[in-house]
Motif scaffolding. Sequence first.
Motif, PDB file in Angstrom:
ATOM      1  N   PHE A   9       1.237   9.787   3.651  1.00 49.68           N
ATOM      2  CA  PHE A   9       0.952   8.877   2.797  1.00 49.68           C
ATOM      3  C   PHE A   9      -0.237   9.114   1.986  1.00 49.68           C
ATOM      4  O   PHE A   9      -0.726   8.428   1.255  1.00 49.68           O
ATOM      5  CB  PHE A   9       0.530   7.612   3.828  1.00 49.68           C
ATOM      6  N   THR A  51      -3.007  -0.007   8.443  1.00 55.15           N
ATOM      7  CA  THR A  51      -3.317  -0.156   7.152  1.00 55.15           C
ATOM      8  C   THR A  51      -3.616  -1.629   6.494  1.00 55.15           C
ATOM      9  O   THR A  51      -4.447  -1.718   5.822  1.00 55.15           O
ATOM     10  CB  THR A  51      -2.127   0.312   6.349  1.00 55.15           C
ATOM     11  N   ARG A  64       2.617   1.986  -0.296  1.00 56.85           N
ATOM     12  CA  ARG A  64       3.081   1.430   0.845  1.00 56.85           C
ATOM     13  C   ARG A  64       4.266   2.049   1.288  1.00 56.85           C
ATOM     14  O   ARG A  64       5.301   2.543   0.574  1.00 56.85           O
ATOM     15  CB  ARG A  64       3.159   0.065   1.006  1.00 56.85           C
ATOM     16  N   GLY A  65       4.311   2.609   2.648  1.00 55.77           N
ATOM     17  CA  GLY A  65       5.343   3.400   3.163  1.00 55.77           C
ATOM     18  C   GLY A  65       5.582   4.782   3.008  1.00 55.77           C
ATOM     19  O   GLY A  65       6.570   5.469   3.148  1.00 55.77           O
ATOM     20  N   GLY A  66       4.596   5.302   2.302  1.00 54.57           N
ATOM     21  CA  GLY A  66       4.526   6.595   1.741  1.00 54.57           C
ATOM     22  C   GLY A  66       4.642   7.722   2.569  1.00 54.57           C
ATOM     23  O   GLY A  66       4.740   8.897   2.168  1.00 54.57           O
ATOM     24  N   SER A  67       4.514   7.615   3.893  1.00 59.75           N
ATOM     25  CA  SER A  67       4.549   8.603   4.743  1.00 59.75           C
ATOM     26  C   SER A  67       5.935   9.262   4.906  1.00 59.75           C
ATOM     27  O   SER A  67       6.098  10.302   4.801  1.00 59.75           O
ATOM     28  CB  SER A  67       4.199   8.228   6.232  1.00 59.75           C
ATOM     29  N   ASP A  68       6.770   8.472   4.558  1.00 57.29           N
ATOM     30  CA  ASP A  68       8.486   8.852   4.184  1.00 57.29           C
ATOM     31  C   ASP A  68       8.281   9.944   3.257  1.00 57.29           C
ATOM     32  O   ASP A  68       9.030  10.928   3.499  1.00 57.29           O
ATOM     33  CB  ASP A  68       9.348   7.651   4.123  1.00 57.29           C
ATOM     34  N   GLU A 110      -3.945   7.322   8.715  1.00 56.45           N
ATOM     35  CA  GLU A 110      -3.076   8.230   9.146  1.00 56.45           C
ATOM     36  C   GLU A 110      -3.796   9.844   9.859  1.00 56.45           C
ATOM     37  O   GLU A 110      -3.199  10.449  10.614  1.00 56.45           O
ATOM     38  CB  GLU A 110      -2.342   8.747   7.908  1.00 56.45           C
ATOM     39  N   SER A 144       2.413   8.223  10.409  1.00 51.05           N
ATOM     40  CA  SER A 144       1.767   7.012   9.827  1.00 51.05           C
ATOM     41  C   SER A 144       0.584   6.669  10.405  1.00 51.05           C
ATOM     42  O   SER A 144       0.402   7.021  11.641  1.00 51.05           O
ATOM     43  CB  SER A 144       3.040   6.055   9.973  1.00 51.05           C
ATOM     44  N   ALA A 145       0.005   5.751  10.040  1.00 46.70           N
ATOM     45  CA  ALA A 145      -1.116   4.912  10.649  1.00 46.70           C
ATOM     46  C   ALA A 145      -0.732   4.231  12.001  1.00 46.70           C
ATOM     47  O   ALA A 145       0.643   3.896  11.561  1.00 46.70           O
ATOM     48  CB  ALA A 145      -1.922   4.138   9.926  1.00 46.70           C
TER      49      ALA A 145
HETATM   50  N1  ASP Z   1       0.449   3.479   6.565  1.00 45.53           N
HETATM   51  C1  ASP Z   1       0.947   3.319   5.183  1.00 45.53           C
HETATM   52  C2  ASP Z   1       1.588   1.813   5.165  1.00 45.53           C
HETATM   53  O1  ASP Z   1       1.540   1.094   5.905  1.00 45.53           O
HETATM   54  C3  ASP Z   1       2.078   4.406   5.083  1.00 45.53           C
HETATM   55  C4  ASP Z   1       3.051   4.392   5.887  1.00 45.53           C
HETATM   56  O2  ASP Z   1       3.169   3.852   7.004  1.00 45.53           O
HETATM   57  O3  ASP Z   1       4.138   4.839   5.573  1.00 45.53           O
HETATM   58  O4  ASP Z   1       1.977   1.449   4.056  1.00 45.53           O
END
Ligand code: ASP
Length: 401
Positions: free
Chosen positions: A135, A46, A149-153, A73, A40-41
């Motif tokens: 992400f 972000t 958002r949260g797309g690194s998972d 990222e 992730s970042a």
């Molecule tokens: N950096 C992105 C976010 O904050 C993706 C991630 O962290 O998964 O949503």
Amino acid sequence: MLVVHKYGGTSVGNLDRIENVANRVAKVKAAGNDIVVVVSAMSGETNKLIDYATHFTPNPAKKEMDMLLSSGERVTAALLAIALQSKGFDAVAMSGRQAGIVTDDIHTYARIESINPAAMQNAIKEGKIVIVAGFQGMTKEGHVTTLGRGGSDLSAVAIAGVLKADQCEIYSDVDGIYTTDPRIEPKAKKLDTISYDEMLELSSLGAKVLQNRSVELAKKLNVKLYAKSSFNDNEGTLITEENNSMEEVLVSGVVLDKNQARVTLRGVSDKPGIAAEIFTKLANENINVDMIIQNTGTDGSTNLGFTVPQSELANARRVMEKFDHDIQGMDFDDHICKVSVVGVGMKSHAGVAAKAFRVLAASNINIQMISTSEIKVSMIIDEKYGELAIRMLHEAYELDK
Ligand code: ASP
Ligand code: MG
């Protein structure tokens, strides 16, 4: 073994923490495994980039937002590779595009369409540690996209799927999935395993740990998923296919959702087409309706209630107030919450729901709405009893044992 690790924002939140991740990754590699790391970042990054863009306009172009947000990222991926190289490990950093991730062109909320794993596979074959910026991907035309958002998972699970990795470990600052939020019930226990479906139902518990879309994809691709902490060596929680031993446990967790609001429509004409019209109008405004209850009509009219996310209540109200026929009155209440009891064991055991109702009754908590699925019972109650209800249910189903 081939493993995919994913490190979230707090796990790579500063240079010391990136160094910590480098040490953890180095250990896995030194033990003879192949490893792909998705990052992730750095935490807050972000959001900071979003603030920069909205300084100029409240609605920046989505294509440029993707260009901007994907950079966070890439910074972490490059830094982690550099940290590993400084320790004598052969590591290579890749953007989503370099890793072969192809998405549709819905900018800022793109879906992964395919992954060409050749570049990652070649690097693995050469003995390299592969670090991928999470992400993000690119369209067929080569434009940068991000995955929401949260797309690194989601990146991590998709990569684990295409590489047929033995497992995918998602690292954050929480060491797994708990029977409930430990801030509400300090006796909450960490679960060793949980099924994909339970995890999806417990989403508001897991949201901080695992992005929902990634759990759906893990289920579809049958990726063995672990939620672990990068700050200790605890076991974590395995999220996997349902098995027989899971069914012996009646309830896996209880969860509180405060982000709910209720709309009640009174004196709704009891005739075909009214519900269709109401919910079509709401859907057209992208309002997510969750629970719906309707009474049996008397004297040609009935009452209809439904819940929406709190953030969408104003919108729902606007839609409903424009509705000028076949409804006599309406009210709107955002002082409610939803408590849910989740467990695959419900499929094969009777009385789980009745017990939940008894528990709330014993505390004189009125249940305003109920909905059930095969593995979940949800109840709408007054917001002020939410925490109490969670603690009572947690105890009643012996989740602290
Ligand atoms: N950096 C992105 C976010 O904050 C993706 C991630 O962290 O998964 O949503
Ligand atoms: Mg996350």
